[in-house]
Motif scaffolding. Structure first.
Motif, short mmCIF file in Angstrom:
data_model
loop_
_atom_site.label_atom_id
_atom_site.label_comp_id
_atom_site.label_asym_id
_atom_site.label_seq_id
_atom_site.Cartn_x
_atom_site.Cartn_y
_atom_site.Cartn_z
N GLY A 1 0.86 -1.18 0.00
CA GLY A 1 0.00 0.00 0.00
C GLY A 1 0.89 1.22 0.00
O GLY A 1 0.73 2.14 0.80
N ALA A 2 1.84 1.24 -0.93
CA ALA A 2 2.95 2.21 -0.87
C ALA A 2 2.55 3.61 -1.32
O ALA A 2 3.30 4.56 -1.10
CB ALA A 2 4.11 1.72 -1.73
N GLY A 3 1.39 3.74 -1.96
CA GLY A 3 0.99 5.07 -2.46
C GLY A 3 2.01 5.55 -3.48
O GLY A 3 2.32 4.86 -4.44
N HIS A 4 2.54 6.74 -3.27
CA HIS A 4 3.55 7.29 -4.19
C HIS A 4 4.96 6.85 -3.81
O HIS A 4 5.93 7.26 -4.44
CB HIS A 4 3.47 8.81 -4.22
CG HIS A 4 2.23 9.31 -4.91
ND1 HIS A 4 1.56 10.45 -4.53
CD2 HIS A 4 1.50 8.78 -5.93
CE1 HIS A 4 0.50 10.61 -5.30
NE2 HIS A 4 0.44 9.61 -6.16
N ALA B 1 -1.84 -1.03 -5.42
CA ALA B 1 -2.93 -1.54 -6.26
C ALA B 1 -3.38 -0.52 -7.31
O ALA B 1 -3.87 -0.89 -8.38
CB ALA B 1 -4.12 -1.94 -5.39
N ASP B 2 -3.21 0.74 -7.01
CA ASP B 2 -3.71 1.79 -7.91
C ASP B 2 -2.66 2.11 -8.97
O ASP B 2 -1.59 2.65 -8.65
CB ASP B 2 -4.03 3.02 -7.04
CG ASP B 2 -4.55 4.19 -7.86
OD1 ASP B 2 -4.39 4.19 -9.10
OD2 ASP B 2 -5.11 5.12 -7.25
N PRO B 3 -2.94 1.78 -10.26
CA PRO B 3 -1.92 1.96 -11.30
C PRO B 3 -1.46 3.40 -11.44
O PRO B 3 -0.28 3.65 -11.68
CB PRO B 3 -2.64 1.50 -12.58
CG PRO B 3 -3.83 0.71 -12.13
CD PRO B 3 -4.20 1.21 -10.77
N ALA B 4 -2.38 4.36 -11.25
CA ALA B 4 -1.98 5.77 -11.41
C ALA B 4 -0.98 6.16 -10.33
O ALA B 4 0.02 6.85 -10.61
CB ALA B 4 -3.22 6.67 -11.36
N ARG B 5 -1.25 5.73 -9.11
CA ARG B 5 -0.30 6.05 -8.02
C ARG B 5 1.03 5.37 -8.28
O ARG B 5 2.09 5.95 -8.04
CB ARG B 5 -0.85 5.57 -6.69
CG ARG B 5 -1.89 6.50 -6.16
CD ARG B 5 -2.32 6.15 -4.77
NE ARG B 5 -3.57 6.86 -4.53
CZ ARG B 5 -4.28 6.77 -3.43
NH1 ARG B 5 -3.89 5.99 -2.46
NH2 ARG B 5 -5.39 7.46 -3.31
N ALA B 6 0.97 4.12 -8.74
CA ALA B 6 2.22 3.39 -8.99
C ALA B 6 3.03 4.06 -10.09
O ALA B 6 4.26 4.14 -10.01
CB ALA B 6 1.89 1.94 -9.36
N GLU B 7 2.33 4.59 -11.09
CA GLU B 7 3.05 5.24 -12.19
C GLU B 7 3.75 6.50 -11.70
O GLU B 7 4.93 6.73 -11.97
CB GLU B 7 2.07 5.57 -13.31
CG GLU B 7 2.78 5.92 -14.59
CD GLU B 7 1.82 6.26 -15.70
OE1 GLU B 7 0.71 5.68 -15.74
OE2 GLU B 7 2.19 7.13 -16.52
#
Ligand SMILES: C[S@@+](CC[C@H](N)C(=O)[O-])C[C@H]1O[C@@H](n2cnc3c(N)ncnc32)[C@H](O)[C@@H]1O
Length: 410
Positions: free
Chosen positions: A130-133, A153-159
């Protein structure tokens, strides 16, 4: 004293107040059954404004005088004894990235980096779930000089996180932390992974014999919206409706925060009265529909105008608004006073839920510390589990014996 031993006391104390946990205080003339059954109504309703705020800010005991019923004072004293040790965190300063990181988050990261420096152990790789940014991931990876995986889990945050991590030893994985497994030698980290995700991280870290560094939050977020089932065999199955108490800021010292939250709630009650007076049929919480949460910080006249316009209802005169706000303030004062013992149980509930995670590790031979990672003013969700895995080769069973009683279900 082991976490498991303390957990059993906390769970027993919560269990004797099960009806309190389950009995939300609503408006109306009749106090809830648990207030009447304990004879607490008169003392609670007689609290001055200052005593009430002291109780909400510094804990139930701070609101009570020697005239209060003995059972209420005993609860105040028990809560003080068990929660006070978790109120203040030592000042620690590690490194934190600054670019794009809000001040509060920066202080959380700095405190965790500082704490991690004090925790020994060979670590091959850091895995932040759940690393966020990935701000924490980068800070800890740099502090330890090891590679890190940021599971998000959130691709936008991971990008966005991948961009920020360019040139560092951090790699992002778009993956579900609920099912992500770990390896021995991993240092598993989580800063505010919500509810069930935190439970999954604890179970999977224990299964791998990986060290754990976890700050819990949002314990009301269960997988299926049902009650949270404990990881240990300590009886602590809390109904979903009571879990939200573990997310309160009561008793954590944040007076201005509590006053602001109470002012917002009073306006909600006033809006409810106003909409009812316009013939609107409202279910629980329906009054806020169509009004942004932040707008409740504005004067009531503006909140009312927005809500009435949105619903196509006639406006209100200054006199009507004044009368409604005054009546809501009286109603809210009554609710706050009667609810004080229930709200005061929130921190103990949070401790018990996080303690259940810690005790699960302890039963598997982990050396475990449960402590506040930073002051509640930085974030009230500050309970940190530092779990050091038993030396490899030691069987789970040996570990369980070493860590004391308690067994698992997970
Ligand atoms: C409260 S934020 C915390 C972010 C970061 N650790 C921090 O403290 O700034 C929780 C993060 O967990 C992510 N998340 C939620 N469920 C997840 C799951 N099942 N697997 C991986 N990440 C998840 C969310 O997208 C969000 O970025």
């Amino acid at each position: 004293v082991s976490v498991a031993a303390r957990l059993r006391v906390w769970a027993a104390l919560l269990d004797t107040h099960r009806d309190v946990l389950e009995g939300r205080v609503l408006g109306g003339a009749t106090p809830p059954a648990w207030v009447a059954a304990r004879g607490w109504g008169e003392a609670l309703l007689a609290l001055s404004d200052d005593a009430l705020l002291a109780g909400e800010t510094r804990g139930l005991a701070a609101a009570l005088t020697s005239d209060a019923p003995a059972s209420l004072r005993a609860l105040g004293a028990d809560l003080e004894a068990w929660t006070a040790p978790f109120r203040r965190a030592p000042a620690r300063d590690g490194a934190s990235p600054t670019r794009g990181v809000k001040a509060r988050k920066r202080r959380q990261i700095a405190a965790l980096a500082g704490r991690l420096r004090e925790a020994s152990g060979p670590r091959r790789r850091l895995v932040d779930v759940g690393a966020g940014h990935g701000h924490l991931t980068r800070a800890l990876s740099e502090a330890l000089g090891i590679e890190a995986r940021a599971v998000e889990a959130d691709p936008a945050r991971a990008e966005r996180g991948s961009t920020l991590a360019e040139g560092s030893a951090v790699r992002f994985e778009v993956a579900d932390g609920m099912t992500r497994r770990f390896a021995p030698g991993d240092l598993v980290v989580g800063l505010h992974p919500c509810g069930a995700l935190g439970d999954a991280v604890v179970r999977h870290a224990a299964a791998a014999g990986a060290d754990l560094f976890l700050v819990s939050c949002c314990l009301q977020k269960t997988v299926d919206g049902g009650p949270r089932r404990p990881l240990t065999d300590v009886p602590l199955t809390v109904p979903r409706a009571a879990l939200g108490l573990a997310n309160l800021t009561h008793g954590l010292g944040d007076g201005p925060g509590i006053e602001a939250a109470m002012a917002r709630r009073s306006k909600r009650l006033a809006l409810r009265r106003l909409l009812r007076a316009r013939g609107v049929d409202l279910g629980p919480g329906d009054e806020v529909r169509g009004v942004h949460r932040r707008h409740f910080e504005r004067p009531f006249a503006e909140v009312a105008a927005e809500a009435l316009t949105r619903r196509g209802l006639p406006g209100a005169s200054a006199d009507e608004l004044r009368d409604i706000e005054a009546a809501a303030r009286v109603e809210h004062g009554r609710i706050r006073r009667l609810a004080l013992p229930r709200s005061a149980l929130g921190r103990l509930l949070e401790l018990a839920l996080v303690g259940d995670r810690a005790a699960y590790l302890e039963a598997r031979g982990y050396r475990v510390s449960l402590e506040p990672a930073f002051d509640a003013a930085i974030s009230p969700r500050n309970l940190l589990i530092v779990g050091t895995a038993p030396p490899r080769g030691l069987s789970r069973r040996d570990g369980a014996r070493r860590g004391g009683p308690g067994s698992s279900r997970g």
